[in-house]
Design a protein around this motif. Structure first.
Motif, mmCIF file in Angstrom:
data_model
loop_
_atom_site.group_PDB
_atom_site.id
_atom_site.type_symbol
_atom_site.label_atom_id
_atom_site.label_comp_id
_atom_site.label_asym_id
_atom_site.label_seq_id
_atom_site.Cartn_x
_atom_site.Cartn_y
_atom_site.Cartn_z
ATOM 1 N N ASN A 242 11.435 -31.183 -34.354
ATOM 2 C CA ASN A 242 12.229 -31.106 -33.124
ATOM 3 C C ASN A 242 13.459 -32.012 -33.136
ATOM 4 O O ASN A 242 14.121 -32.173 -32.109
ATOM 5 C CB ASN A 242 11.373 -31.435 -31.891
ATOM 6 N N ASN A 243 13.754 -32.601 -34.298
ATOM 7 C CA ASN A 243 14.947 -33.442 -34.422
ATOM 8 C C ASN A 243 15.864 -32.983 -35.554
ATOM 9 O O ASN A 243 16.887 -33.618 -35.813
ATOM 10 C CB ASN A 243 14.546 -34.901 -34.687
ATOM 11 N N TYR B 164 16.904 -21.914 -35.185
ATOM 12 C CA TYR B 164 16.829 -20.701 -34.373
ATOM 13 C C TYR B 164 16.690 -20.998 -32.884
ATOM 14 O O TYR B 164 16.885 -20.112 -32.066
ATOM 15 C CB TYR B 164 15.636 -19.840 -34.814
ATOM 16 N N GLY B 165 16.322 -22.217 -32.552
ATOM 17 C CA GLY B 165 16.138 -22.562 -31.150
ATOM 18 C C GLY B 165 14.884 -23.394 -30.980
ATOM 19 O O GLY B 165 13.915 -23.220 -31.721
ATOM 20 N N PRO B 166 14.864 -24.291 -30.016
ATOM 21 C CA PRO B 166 13.725 -25.210 -29.866
ATOM 22 C C PRO B 166 12.412 -24.512 -29.549
ATOM 23 O O PRO B 166 11.347 -24.998 -29.889
ATOM 24 C CB PRO B 166 14.160 -26.121 -28.711
ATOM 25 N N PHE C 198 6.565 -25.474 -35.112
ATOM 26 C CA PHE C 198 5.732 -26.455 -34.436
ATOM 27 C C PHE C 198 5.426 -26.038 -33.006
ATOM 28 O O PHE C 198 4.904 -26.820 -32.224
ATOM 29 C CB PHE C 198 6.443 -27.812 -34.429
ATOM 30 N N ALA C 199 5.802 -24.808 -32.668
ATOM 31 C CA ALA C 199 5.569 -24.336 -31.307
ATOM 32 C C ALA C 199 4.081 -24.384 -30.984
ATOM 33 O O ALA C 199 3.237 -24.022 -31.792
ATOM 34 C CB ALA C 199 6.096 -22.917 -31.153
ATOM 35 N N LYS C 200 3.787 -24.829 -29.800
ATOM 36 C CA LYS C 200 2.388 -24.959 -29.405
ATOM 37 C C LYS C 200 1.817 -23.629 -28.926
ATOM 38 O O LYS C 200 0.618 -23.414 -28.932
ATOM 39 C CB LYS C 200 2.263 -26.008 -28.303
ATOM 40 N N LYS C 201 2.710 -22.728 -28.513
ATOM 41 C CA LYS C 201 2.229 -21.449 -28.009
ATOM 42 C C LYS C 201 1.724 -20.600 -29.167
ATOM 43 O O LYS C 201 2.398 -20.448 -30.172
ATOM 44 C CB LYS C 201 3.355 -20.715 -27.281
ATOM 45 N N SER C 202 0.582 -20.030 -29.006
ATOM 46 C CA SER C 202 -0.023 -19.249 -30.082
ATOM 47 C C SER C 202 0.811 -18.033 -30.437
ATOM 48 O O SER C 202 0.838 -17.603 -31.574
ATOM 49 C CB SER C 202 -1.430 -18.812 -29.681
ATOM 50 N N ARG D 110 23.637 -17.490 -30.809
ATOM 51 C CA ARG D 110 24.484 -18.478 -30.116
ATOM 52 C C ARG D 110 24.041 -19.894 -30.451
ATOM 53 O O ARG D 110 24.864 -20.783 -30.691
ATOM 54 C CB ARG D 110 24.428 -18.259 -28.598
ATOM 55 N N TYR D 111 22.725 -20.091 -30.454
ATOM 56 C CA TYR D 111 22.177 -21.412 -30.772
ATOM 57 C C TYR D 111 22.527 -21.797 -32.212
ATOM 58 O O TYR D 111 22.931 -22.932 -32.488
ATOM 59 C CB TYR D 111 20.659 -21.389 -30.585
ATOM 60 N N MET D 112 22.388 -20.840 -33.126
ATOM 61 C CA MET D 112 22.726 -21.098 -34.530
ATOM 62 C C MET D 112 24.206 -21.411 -34.685
ATOM 63 O O MET D 112 24.590 -22.326 -35.424
ATOM 64 C CB MET D 112 22.351 -19.890 -35.394
ATOM 65 N N ALA D 113 25.049 -20.652 -33.978
ATOM 66 C CA ALA D 113 26.495 -20.874 -34.072
ATOM 67 C C ALA D 113 26.864 -22.268 -33.576
ATOM 68 O O ALA D 113 27.702 -22.957 -34.175
ATOM 69 C CB ALA D 113 27.234 -19.810 -33.265
ATOM 70 N N GLU D 114 26.227 -22.687 -32.502
ATOM 71 C CA GLU D 114 26.501 -24.018 -31.951
ATOM 72 C C GLU D 114 26.063 -25.109 -32.926
ATOM 73 O O GLU D 114 26.792 -26.076 -33.168
ATOM 74 C CB GLU D 114 25.762 -24.170 -30.619
#
Length: 618
Positions: A203-204, A239-241, A246-250, A274-278
């Motif tokens: 996440n960093n 790709y986005g947080p 490491f996502a906790k959602k199954s 958009r997230y990737m471009a940023e």
């Protein structure tokens, strides 16, 4: 009249409450203070800080002397006093004694002439000093080197002890000027702690890849030590947080690649891009675009973005294009940029790449970018002067290199599988569809114009460096293709080759007997009559009759030598020289038989001589 309903009590916000930071802000501030303290501590350990401190001490000493009215101390006395003060200051620092003792052992441990038994003993001694105190030493530049050496020379158990004590500190260490080297050593020598480091960095990644120090750690992890799963985990944060490994959602835990992500969440494509471009735009601003993990993310973005997105990203990337061409994905991004660029932008990209063309040409993936320039840029005059003209300054060297020679082979034979692997051709041809939309000139016309512009310089290379190029494996193949497919007068080049063939036969490594050069000579003998277009010269060379006249007096010598017999066989098979060659050899069957039959048991003898005998017996 009924009493008015009481409104619910609201907590009054006082001025002090408004100024009071939230818990999250307070926590963030605390972390920042810790980092600032660490950075200050790092700075204090640098030589610059030492020098500044010494100057202050010197001024203080001189000031005291002047105030007391006593004569000034000598420079030696002043220096001794400074030394004492400096030693006192250092001794007051926490861990000073441990660091001092550890450094004494480290000075012996790091030496190259330290034998194995002594190194084992020294490692045992130094571990007794630092065990349990590792986390207190890691931000000191000298102690950091001690820890790195211990990780390098320690055994598995000792390394794991150090790595274990560092657990919980890897994120902060990655941002440290000295600590980052410890993290890279742990990644290299402590395999079982790679997942631990990854979990601490999670996440960093987006922030770390743009950090001056931490980007080195991420790149080392991704490029050298990560397995496939860990690479995907590092990339996932682009790709986005909410869509990391490491996502906790199954429902998101099974997502490992961007393809899986978009397949499972097609509605999120625009948001992800958009997230990737940023994120990637920030990397170009911070100067960390040279990292291979960025190249992979860029390629994934370019492969999925629309034309507008590609143009926007290309605008940010175009001045740094030379920094990404050394990896497979980076070169693909550069090729896509060139393919999608306008004529004006292509001219700018050539200008950006020009200072590095020689290095790019020799790179495994970089040379593909130059091939793309030759493939898509309509201004062939610009390419022939700014690109090929620049490369021609060191053409002799480039013709002998495994990768840069392909630039000239591409000019001569195009996408021939004889020299280009199908996977390489696939990479080059991937941009053909884009080229059809962004370039106007016919590909065959473009290729012919470039070949015409470059042929004379290639022929000159063969003329001036004949022996050097023909005796080298890589360049001998290029010489063959130059003589067959280059456009222009090759008389001087043919004469240069014949001159080498006329050398003294006693000379070691004669051109006709050389294992690489004689292959090119055989191709030239058959150049005028070869059936396959790839083996036939575009303009008649008349090489075979000239070669026969040149070596006629030594024909038998070459016919009975291991390397030269196949050259003579080619002359015997070539229609223009067949009769004269067989006639000259007819009276020398005895020598040919002697060469064909080997005295060494198990050897096949001279196969070329055997085949010449067969021709003579027909």
């Amino acid at each position: 009249m009924a009493p008015a309903a009481k409104s619910p009590k609201r907590k009054q916000v006082t001025e002090n409450d408004a100024e009071r930071p939230s818990k999250k802000a307070h926590k963030q501030k605390k972390v920042e203070e810790v980092v600032e303290e660490e950075e200050e501590e790092q700075y204090e350990d640098t030589e610059m800080a030492e020098e500044e401190y010494e100057e202050e001490e010197q001024e203080a000493v001189e000031g005291e002397e002047e105030d007391d009215g006593k004569p000034k101390q000598s420079s030696r006395e002043a220096h001794e006093k400074q030394k004492v003060l400096r030693q006192e200051r250092k001794s007051n620092k926490p861990g000073y004694e441990v660091i001092t003792d550890a450094k004494k052992i480290w000075e012996k441990l790091r030496r190259g002439d330290c034998d194995r038994d002594e190194r084992i003993k020294l490692m045992k001694d130094i571990m007794e000093l630092i065990e349990g105190r590792v986390s207190d030493l890691i931000f000191k530049h000298d102690a950091s080197r001690v820890i790195q050496t211990c990780l390098k020379f320690g055994n598995s158990a000792q390394r794991n002890i150090i790595a274990g004590e560092l657990t919980g500190h890897y994120l902060v260490l990655s941002k440290s000027m000295y600590g980052k080297f410890i993290v890279t050593k742990v990644l290299e020598y402590c395999h079982k702690y790679r997942d631990t480091i990854l979990s601490e960095l999670k996440n960093n990644i987006r922030k770390l890849i743009r950090h001056k120090e931490a980007s080195t750690v991420i790149e080392t992890f991704y490029g050298q030590h990560a397995n496939a799963q860990q690479r995907k985990a590092l990339l996932a944060e682009f790709y986005g947080p909410e869509f990391t490994l490491f996502a906790k959602k199954s429902k998101d835990a099974e997502i490992h690649t961007i393809d899986e992500l978009l397949e499972k969440h097609p509605e999120k494509k625009d948001g992800v891009l958009r997230y990737m471009a940023e994120t990637l735009g920030g990397c170009t601003d911070k100067g960390t675009v040279g990292n291979s993990i960025i190249h992979k993310a860029l390629f994934e973005y370019f492969s999925r973005a629309d034309e507008k997105g590609i143009q926007n990203m290309m605008e940010q990337l175009k001045d740094q294009l030379a920094e990404i061409v050394h990896t497979k994905e980076g070169s693909q991004v550069a090729m896509l940029c060139i393919a999608h660029a306008s004529p004006k932008d292509r001219k700018h990209l050539i200008k950006v790449l020009k200072p590095f063309l020689n290095k790019i040409a020799k790179d495994e993936y970089g040379h593909l970018v130059i091939l793309t320039l030759m493939d898509v840029v309509d201004d062939t005059v610009l390419v022939s002067k700014a690109v090929l003209g620049e490369l021609s300054k060191s053409m002799t060297e480039l013709l002998q290199d495994k990768f840069s020679r392909r630039i000239y082979l591409y000019l001569l034979v195009g996408r021939n599988t004889k020299y280009f692997h199908p996977s390489t051709i696939q990479l080059i041809s991937a941009n053909d569809e884009v080229r059809s939309k962004t370039s106007k000139k016919d590909p065959e016309v473009r290729a012919k114009e470039l070949l015409t512009a470059t042929s004379s310089s290639m022929i000159d290379q063969v003329t001036e460096h004949t022996g050097e190029l023909m005796r080298e494996k890589m360049s001998s193949q290029v010489v063959r293709e130059i003589m067959l497919h280059a456009l222009g007068d090759k008389t001087a080049a043919v004469d240069a080759i014949l001159k080498l063939c006329d050398d003294n036969i006693e000379k070691e490594n004669h051109i006709i007997e050389h294992r690489f050069a004689n292959r090119a000579i055989k191709a030239l003998i058959k150049a005028d009559t070869a059936e396959a277009s790839d083996d036939r010269a575009v303009e008649p060379l008349g090489f075979a009759p000239k070669l026969f006249d040149t070596i006629q007096d030594n024909l038998v010598h070459f016919a009975t030598s291991q390397g030269g017999s196949f050259v003579i066989l080619s002359l015997a098979e070539e229609p223009s020289t067949q009769k004269k060659t067989l006639a000259a050899l007819k009276s020398h069957k005895k020598e040919l038989k002697a060469a064909a039959v080997s005295e060494a048991e198990g050897s096949k003898g001279n196969l070329g001589a055997k085949m010449l005998l067969d021709l003579l017996d027909k």
